[in-house]
Every structure is written in structure tokens, then in C-alpha cells.
Enzyme design. Structure first.
Site, PDB file in Angstrom:
ATOM      1  N   ASN A 126       1.142  -0.783  -0.236  1.00  0.00           N
ATOM      2  CA  ASN A 126      -0.222   0.033  -0.239  1.00  0.00           C
ATOM      3  C   ASN A 126       1.125   1.186   0.009  1.00  0.00           C
ATOM      4  O   ASN A 126       1.779   1.437   1.254  1.00  0.00           O
ATOM      5  CB  ASN A 126      -0.657  -0.025   1.290  1.00  0.00           C
ATOM      6  CG  ASN A 126      -1.531   1.363   1.541  1.00  0.00           C
ATOM      7  OD1 ASN A 126      -1.789   2.307   0.514  1.00  0.00           O
ATOM      8  ND2 ASN A 126      -1.886   1.295   2.650  1.00  0.00           N
ATOM      9  N   TRP A 127       1.109   1.449  -1.091  1.00  0.00           N
ATOM     10  CA  TRP A 127       2.180   2.694  -1.426  1.00  0.00           C
ATOM     11  C   TRP A 127       1.094   4.205  -0.466  1.00  0.00           C
ATOM     12  O   TRP A 127       2.084   5.476  -0.942  1.00  0.00           O
ATOM     13  CB  TRP A 127       2.078   3.475  -2.494  1.00  0.00           C
ATOM     14  CG  TRP A 127       3.097   2.575  -3.523  1.00  0.00           C
ATOM     15  CD1 TRP A 127       3.593   1.233  -3.022  1.00  0.00           C
ATOM     16  CD2 TRP A 127       3.371   2.622  -4.669  1.00  0.00           C
ATOM     17  NE1 TRP A 127       3.985   0.288  -4.028  1.00  0.00           N
ATOM     18  CE2 TRP A 127       4.432   1.224  -5.018  1.00  0.00           C
ATOM     19  CE3 TRP A 127       3.486   3.243  -5.772  1.00  0.00           C
ATOM     20  CZ2 TRP A 127       4.838   0.773  -6.127  1.00  0.00           C
ATOM     21  CZ3 TRP A 127       4.133   2.912  -6.880  1.00  0.00           C
ATOM     22  CH2 TRP A 127       4.802   1.992  -7.214  1.00  0.00           C
ATOM     23  N   LYS A 128       0.187   3.804  -0.462  1.00  0.00           N
ATOM     24  CA  LYS A 128      -0.544   5.505   0.020  1.00  0.00           C
ATOM     25  C   LYS A 128      -0.202   6.230  -0.442  1.00  0.00           C
ATOM     26  O   LYS A 128      -0.017   6.751  -1.677  1.00  0.00           O
ATOM     27  CB  LYS A 128      -0.023   5.891   2.241  1.00  0.00           C
ATOM     28  CG  LYS A 128       0.284   4.321   2.849  1.00  0.00           C
ATOM     29  CD  LYS A 128       0.229   4.320   3.866  1.00  0.00           C
ATOM     30  CE  LYS A 128      -0.019   3.072   5.000  1.00  0.00           C
ATOM     31  NZ  LYS A 128       0.284   3.207   6.664  1.00  0.00           N
ATOM     32  N   HIS A 131      -9.615   0.980   4.337  1.00  0.00           N
ATOM     33  CA  HIS A 131      -8.188   1.156   5.189  1.00  0.00           C
ATOM     34  C   HIS A 131      -8.170   1.425   6.616  1.00  0.00           C
ATOM     35  O   HIS A 131      -8.907   3.056   6.678  1.00  0.00           O
ATOM     36  CB  HIS A 131      -7.113   1.870   4.442  1.00  0.00           C
ATOM     37  CG  HIS A 131      -6.043   1.840   5.129  1.00  0.00           C
ATOM     38  ND1 HIS A 131      -5.890   2.510   6.284  1.00  0.00           N
ATOM     39  CD2 HIS A 131      -4.983   0.522   4.616  1.00  0.00           C
ATOM     40  CE1 HIS A 131      -3.860   2.593   6.423  1.00  0.00           C
ATOM     41  NE2 HIS A 131      -3.960   1.264   5.681  1.00  0.00           N
ATOM     42  N   GLU A 153      -6.764   3.915   7.381  1.00  0.00           N
ATOM     43  CA  GLU A 153      -6.486   5.662   7.706  1.00  0.00           C
ATOM     44  C   GLU A 153      -7.811   6.310   6.927  1.00  0.00           C
ATOM     45  O   GLU A 153      -8.230   7.563   7.246  1.00  0.00           O
ATOM     46  CB  GLU A 153      -5.721   6.176   6.595  1.00  0.00           C
ATOM     47  CG  GLU A 153      -3.792   5.986   7.483  1.00  0.00           C
ATOM     48  CD  GLU A 153      -3.091   5.108   6.701  1.00  0.00           C
ATOM     49  OE1 GLU A 153      -3.418   5.461   6.330  1.00  0.00           O
ATOM     50  OE2 GLU A 153      -1.718   4.794   7.924  1.00  0.00           O
ATOM     51  N   GLU A 170      -5.386  -5.117  10.378  1.00  0.00           N
ATOM     52  CA  GLU A 170      -4.503  -4.432  10.793  1.00  0.00           C
ATOM     53  C   GLU A 170      -4.676  -3.688  11.900  1.00  0.00           C
ATOM     54  O   GLU A 170      -5.491  -2.979  11.775  1.00  0.00           O
ATOM     55  CB  GLU A 170      -4.164  -3.145  10.020  1.00  0.00           C
ATOM     56  CG  GLU A 170      -4.160  -4.328   8.016  1.00  0.00           C
ATOM     57  CD  GLU A 170      -3.179  -3.106   7.250  1.00  0.00           C
ATOM     58  OE1 GLU A 170      -2.313  -3.091   6.862  1.00  0.00           O
ATOM     59  OE2 GLU A 170      -4.071  -1.596   6.762  1.00  0.00           O
ATOM     60  N   GLY A 172       2.282   1.915  10.494  1.00  0.00           N
ATOM     61  CA  GLY A 172       3.337   3.300  10.649  1.00  0.00           C
ATOM     62  C   GLY A 172       3.698   3.937  12.150  1.00  0.00           C
ATOM     63  O   GLY A 172       4.400   4.312  11.970  1.00  0.00           O
ATOM     64  N   SER A 216       3.499  -2.389  10.214  1.00  0.00           N
ATOM     65  CA  SER A 216       5.058  -2.477  10.259  1.00  0.00           C
ATOM     66  C   SER A 216       5.785  -3.916  10.167  1.00  0.00           C
ATOM     67  O   SER A 216       6.475  -4.303  10.731  1.00  0.00           O
ATOM     68  CB  SER A 216       5.129  -1.824  12.093  1.00  0.00           C
ATOM     69  OG  SER A 216       4.757  -0.627  11.912  1.00  0.00           O
ATOM     70  N   GLY A 221       2.933  -1.253   4.402  1.00  0.00           N
ATOM     71  CA  GLY A 221       2.840   0.423   4.268  1.00  0.00           C
ATOM     72  C   GLY A 221       4.385   1.095   4.299  1.00  0.00           C
ATOM     73  O   GLY A 221       4.839   0.291   2.015  1.00  0.00           O
ATOM     74  N   GLY A 222       4.836   1.113   4.644  1.00  0.00           N
ATOM     75  CA  GLY A 222       6.472   1.713   4.572  1.00  0.00           C
ATOM     76  C   GLY A 222       7.485   1.412   4.014  1.00  0.00           C
ATOM     77  O   GLY A 222       8.134   1.547   2.692  1.00  0.00           O
TER      78      GLY A 222
HETATM   79  C1  PEP Z   1      -0.971  -0.214   5.739  1.00  0.00           C
HETATM   80  O1  PEP Z   1      -1.066   0.940   5.666  1.00  0.00           O
HETATM   81  O2  PEP Z   1      -1.278  -1.034   5.617  1.00  0.00           O
HETATM   82  C2  PEP Z   1       0.241  -0.515   6.853  1.00  0.00           C
HETATM   83  C3  PEP Z   1      -0.002  -1.961   7.453  1.00  0.00           C
HETATM   84  O3  PEP Z   1       1.353   0.266   6.989  1.00  0.00           O
HETATM   85  P1  PEP Z   1       2.905   0.373   8.250  1.00  0.00           P
HETATM   86  O4  PEP Z   1       3.358  -1.168   6.841  1.00  0.00           O
HETATM   87  O5  PEP Z   1       3.712   0.634   7.703  1.00  0.00           O
HETATM   88  O6  PEP Z   1       2.120  -0.218   9.258  1.00  0.00           O
END
Ligand code: PEP
Length: 252
Positions: free
Chosen positions: A9-11, A96, A98, A168, A174, A214, A235-236
Site C-alpha cells: 500500500n503506497w498510500k 483502510h 486511515e 491491521e 506506521g 509495521s 505500508g512503509g
Molecule cells: C498499511 O498502511 O496498511 C500498513 C500496514 O502500514 P505500515 O506497514 O507502514 O505499518
């Protein structure tokens, strides 16, 4: 069908040339490496066409990060299921954390989006998970259970099999804080049992349940080794080819 999946997920990250570079790196990686999981990316909607054109042979499945629950009309800034369908996108993330936090999305919204996606034969990746307070209070299974029921339990057995679930925990997204592999397994098994209690074990066993929060190269393998964890939503660490490819190799 249940599959092992690593989805990025590039957000709202990367400008056009950085996004293009990362897509070329992914294409190169897929050409030169046999992966034991399917790989998905969810770039910003502006880059969906570029991704679809680049991965024209389906080396990587392309997902939107969100879709509107409306089909068309005066909904400034939104993109519809029809639009992503018309450019050959494989599906979309839905609810998601966010989107829940900053846009007030609920599991009832998720239910509509999931049905709209399935009606077009697109794959929803339905995200849920508890926040820190709910984890600390010990309410997390109840929270995730209620989310799952509201978002998914109006679907038929044939429909729910086509949904991918991403558990999640909000406190792990994050933050650098990761659920342990055992914490992830507990919730994944709970979700699968809940689905089995309504739709039967055979249906529940068909569903891929991803963990997100994470995930990094150094914890992916252990998390993915758990029996009810079918991969990750990343994500990151999806923004750097070295990290993302090492996470994919968590399935080797
Ligand atoms: C996400 O945005 O779905 C996510 C899991 O982010 P991160 O891996 O950065 O925690």
C-alpha cells in the site's frame, strides 16, 4: 481461492518519476525471481493507468487504495468501481484504518463498497483491526468480530470467498510497533473461525487473511509462518525495492 499474498500500500507517497522507478524495479525483480506468493501493489489512483500498462502481463496485480460507494455523479475527488474496472484494475483496498480515521468510514460503508466491487468481479481487500485502547482493554476480538460481521456477513458464501481480509491493528500501522506472530495468529484464527461459524469451514479455508502493521524484512518470515496468516499488507516497507523484495522472500 486462498493464496499467499504480499501487497504494498503506497498510500499518498512518491512523485511520478519515483513511482515509475519503483514500478520498473518491481518489474525487473519479478522477471528475475520466482516468488512463492502473489504480489499486489496499491499505488495512488493517479498512477493506476501507468501501473496497469507496465504490468501488462499481470506480473503484479494492481489495486486502488479506495473506491467510492457511489456509482457515478457529483462526488468530487472520488473514483468509482466502474472507473477502475474500465482500466483493468484488479480490485481495491476497502476501509483502510486511515480512511476510517480521517474520512469517517465505517463497516457499513465497507459493506457497500465490497458488494459493488464483487458485482464487477473485482477483488476487495477489506481492512479491519482494533485501536490501542481496545487492545489494552482486551476488547480486540469483539471489535474485530463486529467489524467483520457488519462488513461481510450479508455476502453469500460464493461472494465472501472472493474477499481478501487484511487484519491491521491500528496501533501497529506506521508506528514501528508490530503485533507478534502469535498475536496475529490469534486474531486471524478468530476471524477464520467466525467465518466458518456462518459459512462453514470449507468456505473459511478458502479466504486469504493478510496481516498488516509495521511488517519489515526482519519480521515477515516469522509472521507469515503462522497457519492462518496468508501474507501481508505492507505500508512503509513497500516503498523501497530492497525491503519489499525481502518481505516477499519471507515466503521462500
Ligand atoms: C498499511 O498502511 O496498511 C500498513 C500496514 O502500514 P505500515 O506497514 O507502514 O505499518
Amino acid at each position: 481461492m486462498r493464496k499467499n499474498i504480499v501487497a504494498g500500500n503506497w498510500k499518498m507517497n512518491l512523485n511520478y518519476s519515483d513511482a515509475q522507478r519503483l514500478m520498473y524495479q518491481l518489474l525487473e525483480y519479478k522477471k528475475n525471481n520466482k516468488t512463492n506468493c502473489e504480489v499486489f501493489i496499491a499505488p495512488p489512483s493517479l498512477y493506476l493507468t501507468m501501473a496497469k500498462d507496465l504490468f501488462e502481463n499481470g506480473e503484479i496485480a494492481i489495486f486502488a487504495q479506495d473506491v467510492s460507494e457511489h456509482n457515478s455523479g457529483a462526488f468530487t475527488g472520488e473514483i468509482s468501481v466502474d472507473m477502475i474496472h474500465s482500466i483493468g484494475i484488479n480490485g481495491s483496498l476497502v476501509s483502510h484504518s486511515e480512511r476510517r480515521l480521517y474520512h469517517g468510514e465505517t463497516d457499513s460503508n465497507a459493506n457497500i463498497k465490497i458488494k459493488n466491487l464483487l458485482n464487477k468481479n473485482l477483488t476487495p481487500i477489506y481492512c479491519n483491526g482494533e485501536n490501542l485502547e481496545q487492545r489494552k482493554n482486551g476488547d480486540y476480538l469483539e471489535v474485530v468480530g463486529n467489524q467483520t460481521k457488519t462488513a461481510l456477513f450479508t455476502l453469500s458464501a460464493e461472494e465472501i470467498k472472493k474477499v481478501i481480509i487484511a487484519y491491521e491493528p491500528v496501533w501497529a500501522i506506521g508506528t514501528g510497533e508490530t503485533a507478534t506472530a502469535d498475536q496475529a495468529q490469534e486474531v486471524h484464527a478468530f476471524i477464520r473461525d467466525l467465518i466458518a461459524s456462518k459459512y462453514g469451514k470449507e468456505t473459511a479455508d478458502e479466504i486469504s487473511i493478510l496481516y498488516g502493521g509495521s511488517v519489515k524484512p526482519d519480521n515477515a518470515k516469522e509472521i507469515f509462518s503462522k497457519p492462518d496468516v496468508d501474507g501481508g499488507l505492507i505500508g512503509g516497507a513497500a516503498l523501497k525495492i530492497d525491503d519489499f523484495s525481502k518481505i516477499i522472500e519471507g515466503f521462500n
